[in-house]
Write an enzyme that holds these catalytic residues in place. Sequence first.
Site, PDB file in Angstrom:
ATOM      1  N   SER A  75      39.542  57.887  20.569  1.00 33.31           N
ATOM      2  CA  SER A  75      39.253  56.822  19.597  1.00 33.31           C
ATOM      3  C   SER A  75      37.868  56.223  19.822  1.00 33.31           C
ATOM      4  O   SER A  75      37.448  55.980  20.948  1.00 33.31           O
ATOM      5  CB  SER A  75      40.315  55.724  19.692  1.00 33.31           C
ATOM      6  OG  SER A  75      40.425  55.240  21.021  1.00 33.31           O
ATOM      7  N   ASP A  76      37.154  56.011  18.716  1.00 33.30           N
ATOM      8  CA  ASP A  76      35.844  55.374  18.789  1.00 33.30           C
ATOM      9  C   ASP A  76      35.662  54.476  17.572  1.00 33.30           C
ATOM     10  O   ASP A  76      36.596  54.271  16.791  1.00 33.30           O
ATOM     11  CB  ASP A  76      34.728  56.413  18.915  1.00 33.30           C
ATOM     12  CG  ASP A  76      34.644  57.370  17.732  1.00 33.30           C
ATOM     13  OD1 ASP A  76      34.581  56.892  16.588  1.00 33.30           O
ATOM     14  OD2 ASP A  76      34.625  58.599  17.943  1.00 33.30           O
TER      15      ASP A  76
ATOM     16  N   TYR B 145      43.083  65.629  17.731  1.00 29.99           N
ATOM     17  CA  TYR B 145      42.205  66.728  18.127  1.00 29.99           C
ATOM     18  C   TYR B 145      42.792  68.058  17.649  1.00 29.99           C
ATOM     19  O   TYR B 145      43.957  68.368  17.919  1.00 29.99           O
ATOM     20  CB  TYR B 145      42.033  66.748  19.637  1.00 29.99           C
ATOM     21  CG  TYR B 145      41.016  65.760  20.166  1.00 29.99           C
ATOM     22  CD1 TYR B 145      40.290  64.936  19.316  1.00 29.99           C
ATOM     23  CD2 TYR B 145      40.771  65.663  21.534  1.00 29.99           C
ATOM     24  CE1 TYR B 145      39.346  64.049  19.810  1.00 29.99           C
ATOM     25  CE2 TYR B 145      39.829  64.770  22.040  1.00 29.99           C
ATOM     26  CZ  TYR B 145      39.116  63.975  21.171  1.00 29.99           C
ATOM     27  OH  TYR B 145      38.184  63.096  21.661  1.00 29.99           O
TER      28      TYR B 145
ATOM     29  N   LYS C 151      30.608  57.115  30.391  1.00 27.39           N
ATOM     30  CA  LYS C 151      30.217  56.735  29.029  1.00 27.39           C
ATOM     31  C   LYS C 151      31.271  55.825  28.416  1.00 27.39           C
ATOM     32  O   LYS C 151      32.474  56.060  28.560  1.00 27.39           O
ATOM     33  CB  LYS C 151      30.028  57.968  28.146  1.00 27.39           C
ATOM     34  CG  LYS C 151      29.398  57.636  26.792  1.00 27.39           C
ATOM     35  CD  LYS C 151      28.860  58.887  26.102  1.00 27.39           C
ATOM     36  CE  LYS C 151      29.972  59.708  25.469  1.00 27.39           C
ATOM     37  NZ  LYS C 151      29.435  60.914  24.813  1.00 27.39           N
TER      38      LYS C 151
ATOM     39  N   LYS D 296      32.564  53.817  24.871  1.00 26.97           N
ATOM     40  CA  LYS D 296      32.507  53.738  23.413  1.00 26.97           C
ATOM     41  C   LYS D 296      32.269  52.288  22.982  1.00 26.97           C
ATOM     42  O   LYS D 296      32.928  51.375  23.482  1.00 26.97           O
ATOM     43  CB  LYS D 296      33.811  54.250  22.802  1.00 26.97           C
ATOM     44  CG  LYS D 296      34.078  55.732  23.069  1.00 26.97           C
ATOM     45  CD  LYS D 296      33.120  56.629  22.324  1.00 26.97           C
ATOM     46  CE  LYS D 296      33.444  58.093  22.522  1.00 26.97           C
ATOM     47  NZ  LYS D 296      32.588  58.975  21.709  1.00 26.97           N
TER      48      LYS D 296
ATOM     49  N   ASP E 176      28.043  54.768  23.463  1.00 28.45           N
ATOM     50  CA  ASP E 176      28.161  55.673  22.314  1.00 28.45           C
ATOM     51  C   ASP E 176      28.771  54.914  21.133  1.00 28.45           C
ATOM     52  O   ASP E 176      29.895  54.429  21.207  1.00 28.45           O
ATOM     53  CB  ASP E 176      29.062  56.854  22.701  1.00 28.45           C
ATOM     54  CG  ASP E 176      29.193  57.895  21.601  1.00 28.45           C
ATOM     55  OD1 ASP E 176      28.603  57.717  20.515  1.00 28.45           O
ATOM     56  OD2 ASP E 176      29.893  58.896  21.837  1.00 28.45           O
TER      57      ASP E 176
ATOM     58  N   ASN F 258      28.932  56.245  17.921  1.00 34.71           N
ATOM     59  CA  ASN F 258      29.508  57.174  16.944  1.00 34.71           C
ATOM     60  C   ASN F 258      29.126  56.831  15.496  1.00 34.71           C
ATOM     61  O   ASN F 258      29.965  56.750  14.617  1.00 34.71           O
ATOM     62  CB  ASN F 258      31.026  57.264  17.093  1.00 34.71           C
ATOM     63  CG  ASN F 258      31.438  57.977  18.366  1.00 34.71           C
ATOM     64  OD1 ASN F 258      31.692  57.318  19.383  1.00 34.71           O
ATOM     65  ND2 ASN F 258      31.473  59.296  18.337  1.00 34.71           N
TER      66      ASN F 258
ATOM     67  N   GLU G 199      24.143  56.546  22.241  1.00 35.74           N
ATOM     68  CA  GLU G 199      24.446  57.806  21.549  1.00 35.74           C
ATOM     69  C   GLU G 199      24.861  57.539  20.106  1.00 35.74           C
ATOM     70  O   GLU G 199      25.589  56.587  19.829  1.00 35.74           O
ATOM     71  CB  GLU G 199      25.576  58.506  22.305  1.00 35.74           C
ATOM     72  CG  GLU G 199      25.953  59.867  21.768  1.00 35.74           C
ATOM     73  CD  GLU G 199      26.946  60.569  22.693  1.00 35.74           C
ATOM     74  OE1 GLU G 199      27.762  61.363  22.181  1.00 35.74           O
ATOM     75  OE2 GLU G 199      26.912  60.314  23.918  1.00 35.74           O
TER      76      GLU G 199
ATOM     77  N   GLU H 110      25.903  65.800  18.306  1.00 39.22           N
ATOM     78  CA  GLU H 110      27.229  66.381  18.099  1.00 39.22           C
ATOM     79  C   GLU H 110      27.547  66.595  16.626  1.00 39.22           C
ATOM     80  O   GLU H 110      28.385  67.426  16.292  1.00 39.22           O
ATOM     81  CB  GLU H 110      28.313  65.535  18.766  1.00 39.22           C
ATOM     82  CG  GLU H 110      28.592  64.197  18.108  1.00 39.22           C
ATOM     83  CD  GLU H 110      29.655  63.399  18.858  1.00 39.22           C
ATOM     84  OE1 GLU H 110      30.822  63.400  18.408  1.00 39.22           O
ATOM     85  OE2 GLU H 110      29.322  62.799  19.897  1.00 39.22           O
TER      86      GLU H 110
ATOM     87  N   ASP I 104      26.171  71.098  20.432  1.00 45.43           N
ATOM     88  CA  ASP I 104      27.611  71.217  20.269  1.00 45.43           C
ATOM     89  C   ASP I 104      27.932  72.681  19.983  1.00 45.43           C
ATOM     90  O   ASP I 104      27.305  73.305  19.120  1.00 45.43           O
ATOM     91  CB  ASP I 104      28.100  70.330  19.121  1.00 45.43           C
ATOM     92  CG  ASP I 104      29.616  70.338  18.985  1.00 45.43           C
ATOM     93  OD1 ASP I 104      30.255  69.384  19.435  1.00 45.43           O
ATOM     94  OD2 ASP I 104      30.147  71.319  18.422  1.00 45.43           O
TER      95      ASP I 104
ATOM     96  N   HIS J  71      27.322  67.793  24.122  1.00 46.56           N
ATOM     97  CA  HIS J  71      28.547  67.126  23.705  1.00 46.56           C
ATOM     98  C   HIS J  71      29.724  68.028  24.055  1.00 46.56           C
ATOM     99  O   HIS J  71      29.663  69.249  23.894  1.00 46.56           O
ATOM    100  CB  HIS J  71      28.518  66.880  22.197  1.00 46.56           C
ATOM    101  CG  HIS J  71      29.831  66.434  21.630  1.00 46.56           C
ATOM    102  ND1 HIS J  71      30.582  67.208  20.762  1.00 46.56           N
ATOM    103  CD2 HIS J  71      30.534  65.292  21.813  1.00 46.56           C
ATOM    104  CE1 HIS J  71      31.677  66.548  20.428  1.00 46.56           C
ATOM    105  NE2 HIS J  71      31.680  65.389  21.055  1.00 46.56           N
TER     106      HIS J  71
ATOM    107  N   GLY K 194      34.392  67.801  25.033  1.00 49.54           N
ATOM    108  CA  GLY K 194      35.638  67.073  24.813  1.00 49.54           C
ATOM    109  C   GLY K 194      36.476  67.795  23.790  1.00 49.54           C
ATOM    110  O   GLY K 194      36.525  69.024  23.756  1.00 49.54           O
TER     111      GLY K 194
ATOM    112  N   GLU L  98      28.898  66.539  29.211  1.00 48.01           N
ATOM    113  CA  GLU L  98      30.061  65.675  28.992  1.00 48.01           C
ATOM    114  C   GLU L  98      31.353  66.370  29.420  1.00 48.01           C
ATOM    115  O   GLU L  98      31.520  67.579  29.261  1.00 48.01           O
ATOM    116  CB  GLU L  98      30.151  65.286  27.514  1.00 48.01           C
ATOM    117  CG  GLU L  98      31.261  64.278  27.216  1.00 48.01           C
ATOM    118  CD  GLU L  98      31.209  63.740  25.801  1.00 48.01           C
ATOM    119  OE1 GLU L  98      31.760  62.650  25.566  1.00 48.01           O
ATOM    120  OE2 GLU L  98      30.602  64.401  24.927  1.00 48.01           O
TER     121      GLU L  98
END
Length: 438
Positions: A24-25, A33, A217, A219, A247, A249, A273, A302, A325, A352, A354, A383
């Site tokens: 979550s951001d 995902y 990092k 968010k 970050d 986003n 970021e 990313e 990415d 990037h 995850g 990352e």
Amino acid sequence: MLHKIITLTVRDVRFPTSSEQHGSDAMHTDPDYSAAYVVIDTDTNMKGFGLTFTLGKGTDIVVCAVKALSDLVVGKSLQEIVGDFRGFYRLLSSDSQMRWLGPEKGVIHLATAAILNAVWDLWARAEGKPLWKLLVDMDPKQIVSCIDFRYITDALTEDEALDILMKAQEGKRQREEQMLKDGYPAYTTSCAWLGYPDEQLRQLCTDALQSGWTKFKVKVGADLEDDLRRCRLIRNMIGPKNTLMIDANQRWDVSEAISWVSKLAEFRPLWIEEPTSPDDILGHAAISKALAPLGIGVATGEQCQNRVMFKQFLQASALQFVQIDSCRLGSVNENLAVMLMAHKFKVPVCPHAGGVGLCELVQHLILFDYISVSADLNNRMCEYVDHLHEHFTSPVIIQEAHYMPPKNPGYSCEMVESSVLKHQYPEGEVWKTKSLFV
């Protein structure tokens, strides 16, 4: 053996990560995902596996795009493809009708990446090497032959790319041995997703510090007071010497980004970021210029759609950290172009990762970058997010906050078949069960 491709299948695989706020951001508050997962079958029974990453809804659209491109792949042999890999990349990315859906951006480019990732996996398996080793062992001229230089020769020519690779030959074996021994430095994003409560942040930070992590990092971007509190909490937890990044986003307008990050400068972030729209090159340049006196760099990539945009980011001094990415760009081919441009412009590459499989994929690219391109670890890190690795047959190995080089042949993106069946959307067991409670 020719390894003729006889079928290409693609499946919609989704994991319900939103239920626990993983990922979550400020802009993506409930990501599930997911991946469009490609399997290439050949007449020799050798397979290639590839994927592109998504956040749930819309994965079915990427699946449709993969199917639309599949006729360009089936019937070709691996030798035919790699013998003119630049031509094959251009065939997929510039089909005279389907390029109208891009060109080289959006859903059609995600689909291109999934297919090309599977082809690279097949090639590495055929050579019996992990992908990073396949690339490291390649003759520099062959590396260059895999890259489409169209639209970027004003920033990087073929001769310049070849010169960079030739100069990096010196010390290459020593750097490879160093990576095999020590691994590539990583940072963690797993401790500070925006949806995590403070108690969870504290526990995850404590656990990460005990495991040797030194780069974290956080968010940010939804609420300034909340960001101040959370950044203070994390900075106090990790201490003054460890590295902190933030970050947003893509949450802010340009002036808002400058103002907001200036208020967070007391926590000494190395970078901010994705402060604004990923397409706003001049906006990133303005933010970079404004934050430079505070010692805060700008990182993005990313959701940078192709090598042409990266070219302009670099030409405009709009970023201080390049975040390639493995699934947003056109697979290894286009990432090679970006890594070489970044080296020419003296900007460090910090990939990037995850999501689903991004760590597994991008570790190969950053190992190649260090061994065969940059020969530099200063201000460089990759990352790491500690989610979903158990669903891969060759999951990443992290030791003391470093990526250890994969040893199994391929691109590390083969998924465990039972996991695919369980999470395939909408017919998998996980999604059938969830639908009962909707």
